[in-house]
Enzyme design. Structure first.
Site, PDB file in Angstrom:
ATOM      1  N   TYR A  50       0.841  -1.207   0.000  1.00  0.00           N
ATOM      2  CA  TYR A  50       0.000   0.000   0.000  1.00  0.00           C
ATOM      3  C   TYR A  50       0.869   1.247   0.000  1.00  0.00           C
ATOM      4  O   TYR A  50       0.645   2.167  -0.786  1.00  0.00           O
ATOM      5  CB  TYR A  50      -0.920  -0.007   1.227  1.00  0.00           C
ATOM      6  CG  TYR A  50      -1.778   1.234   1.337  1.00  0.00           C
ATOM      7  CD1 TYR A  50      -2.926   1.377   0.552  1.00  0.00           C
ATOM      8  CD2 TYR A  50      -1.446   2.269   2.206  1.00  0.00           C
ATOM      9  CE1 TYR A  50      -3.712   2.506   0.637  1.00  0.00           C
ATOM     10  CE2 TYR A  50      -2.231   3.404   2.294  1.00  0.00           C
ATOM     11  CZ  TYR A  50      -3.362   3.518   1.509  1.00  0.00           C
ATOM     12  OH  TYR A  50      -4.131   4.648   1.595  1.00  0.00           O
ATOM     13  N   LYS A  54       1.004   3.941  -3.163  1.00  0.00           N
ATOM     14  CA  LYS A  54       0.680   5.365  -2.984  1.00  0.00           C
ATOM     15  C   LYS A  54       1.854   6.246  -3.382  1.00  0.00           C
ATOM     16  O   LYS A  54       1.693   7.285  -4.018  1.00  0.00           O
ATOM     17  CB  LYS A  54       0.254   5.652  -1.538  1.00  0.00           C
ATOM     18  CG  LYS A  54      -1.119   5.121  -1.201  1.00  0.00           C
ATOM     19  CD  LYS A  54      -2.163   5.810  -2.045  1.00  0.00           C
ATOM     20  CE  LYS A  54      -3.564   5.453  -1.645  1.00  0.00           C
ATOM     21  NZ  LYS A  54      -4.566   6.153  -2.452  1.00  0.00           N
ATOM     22  N   PRO A  77      -3.866  12.582   3.244  1.00  0.00           N
ATOM     23  CA  PRO A  77      -4.521  12.423   4.547  1.00  0.00           C
ATOM     24  C   PRO A  77      -3.959  11.262   5.352  1.00  0.00           C
ATOM     25  O   PRO A  77      -3.388  10.318   4.801  1.00  0.00           O
ATOM     26  CB  PRO A  77      -5.982  12.163   4.175  1.00  0.00           C
ATOM     27  CG  PRO A  77      -5.893  11.490   2.852  1.00  0.00           C
ATOM     28  CD  PRO A  77      -4.709  12.115   2.150  1.00  0.00           C
ATOM     29  N   SER A  92      -9.490   3.058   7.585  1.00  0.00           N
ATOM     30  CA  SER A  92      -9.361   3.943   8.746  1.00  0.00           C
ATOM     31  C   SER A  92     -10.359   3.592   9.840  1.00  0.00           C
ATOM     32  O   SER A  92      -9.993   3.417  11.003  1.00  0.00           O
ATOM     33  CB  SER A  92      -9.542   5.404   8.327  1.00  0.00           C
ATOM     34  OG  SER A  92      -8.482   5.820   7.503  1.00  0.00           O
TER      35      SER A  92
END
Length: 145
Positions: A50, A54, A77, A92
């Site tokens: 991940y 990103k 974020p 999240s």
């Protein structure tokens, strides 16, 4: 991402606001605070798929924007909790749900930055309307949990 940016460039869009993640700003040792100049070290054992995805996506987007002269602002974020629109939730909220429901047998001492989902939404609007936000990476989330 590049397909979207190519279309934006061809349509002469004035500014694109892209969402990435604070995961792209982890500078390798895992020590916060992270700043916009930091990038995740792809060779670090902390660089999960991940984090790598990103980072690579954001770097490719910024390089493309620079090459074609596209004004690109990137939002990075951190963990995004807040009111839910459905019973389905993402990473999240899942993290917080697991912490509060006893899912983990134990928990190491750790912390993470959070940004309320409403503030994350606002963070997408502000770069569209603020001339100074162009070509910037903008970390969102400052409340330590």
């Amino acid at each position: 991402m590049l397909r979207v940016l190519r279309a934006a460039s061809q349509a002469r869009v004035r500014r694109v606001v892209m969402i990435s993640s604070v995961a792209a700003t982890n500078h390798g040792d895992g020590q916060a605070p992270y700043i916009e100049e930091n990038w995740t070290d792809q060779e670090s054992p902390r660089a999960t798929p991940y984090y790598k995805s990103k980072t690579l996506t954001e770097q490719a987007a910024l390089a493309f924007a620079r090459d074609v002269g596209l004004d690109l602002a990137v939002i990075n974020p951190s963990v995004i909790p807040g009111p839910l629109l459905s019973k389905k939730f993402g990473t999240s909220v899942s993290l917080i749900h697991h912490l509060m429901s006893g899912h983990f047998e134990g928990s190491p001492r750790f912390g993470f930055y959070v940004v309320d989902v409403r503030d994350a939404a606002d963070a997408h609007i502000r770069p569209m309307t603020n001339p100074g936000a162009g070509s910037q990476r903008l970390i969102t989330g400052g409340g330590l949990f």
